[in-house]
Design a protein around this motif. Sequence first.
Motif, PDB file in Angstrom:
ATOM      1  N   PRO A  53       8.966  18.783  -1.638  1.00 23.40           N
ATOM      2  CA  PRO A  53       9.027  18.655  -2.691  1.00 23.40           C
ATOM      3  C   PRO A  53       9.122  16.944  -4.118  1.00 23.40           C
ATOM      4  O   PRO A  53       8.896  17.150  -4.643  1.00 23.40           O
ATOM      5  CB  PRO A  53      10.876  19.584  -3.758  1.00 23.40           C
ATOM      6  CG  PRO A  53      10.554  20.229  -1.877  1.00 23.40           C
ATOM      7  CD  PRO A  53       9.864  19.462  -1.151  1.00 23.40           C
ATOM      8  N   SER A  54      10.116  16.198  -2.593  1.00 19.42           N
ATOM      9  CA  SER A  54      10.310  15.092  -2.844  1.00 19.42           C
ATOM     10  C   SER A  54       8.740  14.225  -3.593  1.00 19.42           C
ATOM     11  O   SER A  54       7.425  14.760  -2.737  1.00 19.42           O
ATOM     12  CB  SER A  54      11.324  14.138  -2.460  1.00 19.42           C
ATOM     13  OG  SER A  54      10.669  14.388  -1.090  1.00 19.42           O
ATOM     14  N   GLN A  55       9.374  12.881  -3.564  1.00 24.84           N
ATOM     15  CA  GLN A  55       8.084  12.090  -4.149  1.00 24.84           C
ATOM     16  C   GLN A  55       7.753  11.456  -2.745  1.00 24.84           C
ATOM     17  O   GLN A  55       5.931  10.488  -2.703  1.00 24.84           O
ATOM     18  CB  GLN A  55       7.858  10.523  -5.031  1.00 24.84           C
ATOM     19  CG  GLN A  55       8.782  11.057  -6.075  1.00 24.84           C
ATOM     20  CD  GLN A  55       7.579  10.669  -7.545  1.00 24.84           C
ATOM     21  OE1 GLN A  55       6.664   9.782  -7.241  1.00 24.84           O
ATOM     22  NE2 GLN A  55       7.576  10.853  -8.642  1.00 24.84           N
ATOM     23  N   GLY A  60       3.257   6.829   0.614  1.00 25.15           N
ATOM     24  CA  GLY A  60       4.515   6.451   0.272  1.00 25.15           C
ATOM     25  C   GLY A  60       5.044   5.124   1.523  1.00 25.15           C
ATOM     26  O   GLY A  60       6.245   4.941   1.033  1.00 25.15           O
ATOM     27  N   LEU A  61       5.293   5.957   2.452  1.00 26.22           N
ATOM     28  CA  LEU A  61       6.702   5.578   3.155  1.00 26.22           C
ATOM     29  C   LEU A  61       6.429   4.759   3.278  1.00 26.22           C
ATOM     30  O   LEU A  61       7.225   3.083   3.906  1.00 26.22           O
ATOM     31  CB  LEU A  61       6.683   6.864   4.439  1.00 26.22           C
ATOM     32  CG  LEU A  61       7.445   7.830   4.861  1.00 26.22           C
ATOM     33  CD1 LEU A  61       7.211   8.710   5.779  1.00 26.22           C
ATOM     34  CD2 LEU A  61       8.859   7.457   4.521  1.00 26.22           C
ATOM     35  N   LEU A  62       5.494   3.869   3.776  1.00 31.05           N
ATOM     36  CA  LEU A  62       4.795   2.679   4.442  1.00 31.05           C
ATOM     37  C   LEU A  62       5.186   1.985   3.151  1.00 31.05           C
ATOM     38  O   LEU A  62       5.317   0.467   3.322  1.00 31.05           O
ATOM     39  CB  LEU A  62       3.176   2.199   4.328  1.00 31.05           C
ATOM     40  CG  LEU A  62       2.896   3.191   5.808  1.00 31.05           C
ATOM     41  CD1 LEU A  62       0.989   2.802   6.142  1.00 31.05           C
ATOM     42  CD2 LEU A  62       2.984   1.943   6.413  1.00 31.05           C
ATOM     43  N   LEU A  65       9.072   1.111   3.159  1.00 34.14           N
ATOM     44  CA  LEU A  65       9.633   0.633   4.140  1.00 34.14           C
ATOM     45  C   LEU A  65       8.957  -1.527   3.809  1.00 34.14           C
ATOM     46  O   LEU A  65      10.143  -1.943   4.091  1.00 34.14           O
ATOM     47  CB  LEU A  65       9.059   1.307   5.760  1.00 34.14           C
ATOM     48  CG  LEU A  65       9.667   2.074   5.569  1.00 34.14           C
ATOM     49  CD1 LEU A  65       9.038   3.023   6.972  1.00 34.14           C
ATOM     50  CD2 LEU A  65      10.828   2.104   6.384  1.00 34.14           C
ATOM     51  N   THR A  66       8.145  -1.084   3.281  1.00 35.69           N
ATOM     52  CA  THR A  66       8.008  -2.251   3.077  1.00 35.69           C
ATOM     53  C   THR A  66       8.684  -3.197   2.221  1.00 35.69           C
ATOM     54  O   THR A  66       8.683  -4.953   2.573  1.00 35.69           O
ATOM     55  CB  THR A  66       6.246  -2.745   2.271  1.00 35.69           C
ATOM     56  OG1 THR A  66       5.447  -2.211   3.477  1.00 35.69           O
ATOM     57  CG2 THR A  66       5.797  -3.826   2.495  1.00 35.69           C
ATOM     58  N   VAL A  67       8.945  -2.255   1.176  1.00 30.65           N
ATOM     59  CA  VAL A  67       9.875  -3.058   0.098  1.00 30.65           C
ATOM     60  C   VAL A  67      11.120  -3.590   1.268  1.00 30.65           C
ATOM     61  O   VAL A  67      11.734  -4.234   0.403  1.00 30.65           O
ATOM     62  CB  VAL A  67      10.431  -2.135  -1.132  1.00 30.65           C
ATOM     63  CG1 VAL A  67      11.368  -2.905  -1.950  1.00 30.65           C
ATOM     64  CG2 VAL A  67       8.938  -2.048  -1.586  1.00 30.65           C
ATOM     65  N   VAL A  68      11.500  -2.331   1.454  1.00 31.53           N
ATOM     66  CA  VAL A  68      13.053  -2.815   2.451  1.00 31.53           C
ATOM     67  C   VAL A  68      12.800  -3.825   3.175  1.00 31.53           C
ATOM     68  O   VAL A  68      13.958  -4.646   3.373  1.00 31.53           O
ATOM     69  CB  VAL A  68      13.248  -1.133   3.376  1.00 31.53           C
ATOM     70  CG1 VAL A  68      14.428  -1.571   4.230  1.00 31.53           C
ATOM     71  CG2 VAL A  68      13.687  -0.568   2.062  1.00 31.53           C
ATOM     72  N   ALA A  94      11.289   3.873  -6.980  1.00 30.57           N
ATOM     73  CA  ALA A  94      10.222   3.245  -7.006  1.00 30.57           C
ATOM     74  C   ALA A  94       9.710   2.970  -5.970  1.00 30.57           C
ATOM     75  O   ALA A  94       8.083   2.744  -6.523  1.00 30.57           O
ATOM     76  CB  ALA A  94      10.489   2.606  -8.251  1.00 30.57           C
ATOM     77  N   SER A  95       9.848   2.359  -4.991  1.00 32.98           N
ATOM     78  CA  SER A  95       9.765   2.136  -4.106  1.00 32.98           C
ATOM     79  C   SER A  95       7.748   2.900  -3.302  1.00 32.98           C
ATOM     80  O   SER A  95       7.714   2.412  -2.443  1.00 32.98           O
ATOM     81  CB  SER A  95      10.534   1.090  -3.007  1.00 32.98           C
ATOM     82  OG  SER A  95      10.909   2.028  -2.284  1.00 32.98           O
ATOM     83  N   PHE A  96       8.820   4.219  -3.100  1.00 34.87           N
ATOM     84  CA  PHE A  96       7.773   5.469  -2.950  1.00 34.87           C
ATOM     85  C   PHE A  96       6.487   5.406  -3.649  1.00 34.87           C
ATOM     86  O   PHE A  96       5.488   6.157  -3.122  1.00 34.87           O
ATOM     87  CB  PHE A  96       8.573   6.224  -2.986  1.00 34.87           C
ATOM     88  CG  PHE A  96       9.818   6.359  -1.844  1.00 34.87           C
ATOM     89  CD1 PHE A  96       9.527   6.880  -0.016  1.00 34.87           C
ATOM     90  CD2 PHE A  96      11.005   6.239  -2.173  1.00 34.87           C
ATOM     91  CE1 PHE A  96       9.837   6.676   0.311  1.00 34.87           C
ATOM     92  CE2 PHE A  96      11.624   5.825  -0.793  1.00 34.87           C
ATOM     93  CZ  PHE A  96      11.218   6.961   0.637  1.00 34.87           C
ATOM     94  N   ALA A  97       5.525   4.780  -4.726  1.00 34.42           N
ATOM     95  CA  ALA A  97       5.199   5.603  -5.294  1.00 34.42           C
ATOM     96  C   ALA A  97       4.039   4.131  -5.270  1.00 34.42           C
ATOM     97  O   ALA A  97       4.003   3.150  -5.603  1.00 34.42           O
ATOM     98  CB  ALA A  97       5.448   4.723  -6.698  1.00 34.42           C
TER      99      ALA A  97
END
Length: 173
Positions: A53-55, A60-62, A65-68, A94-97
Amino acid sequence: MAHPTIDPTLGPVLARTGGERAILDAFLDFHRGTVLRKVRGLTDADAARRLVPSQTTLAGLLRHLTVVEGNWFRCLFAPGPDDVYRTSQADADASFALRPGDTVETLAAAYEAACEQSRQVAARFDLDHVVPHPQLGVVSLRWALVHLIEETARHAGHADILRELTDGETGAI
């Protein structure tokens, strides 16, 4: 007595008698590699498909994690003039979008580049080096490394579940 063969992808096993820095780096790199292995071989559509259900998606994980990586290492320990540490939940969400044109290969390459930049930044400092943090006061490089191990391992677990839901593949390797 014969020595057992150790899978070279198991960096934490290979660093089992190393110093603290070697062990922290090995665990973080192992989890980084696990995330990358989870997306390898997938189509762009499969990696972007929402299965929960989440985004959260494999692609999106990639992106997240790049943002992280950039947020914790570059923005805190070696900020450039335009680097801003992201603190809000909205920034994290937003970082998952995904963006138009994102592919497994471009996202994986960006993540690998961010990880390499993080390694280079971290290598410049001792584990006890501290920097200001907008929410926590100060953090040490040791703390940031442990936090990134936790964050990356958590998302590697998400990637493991999403990959199993996608095509049945399981395992860290």
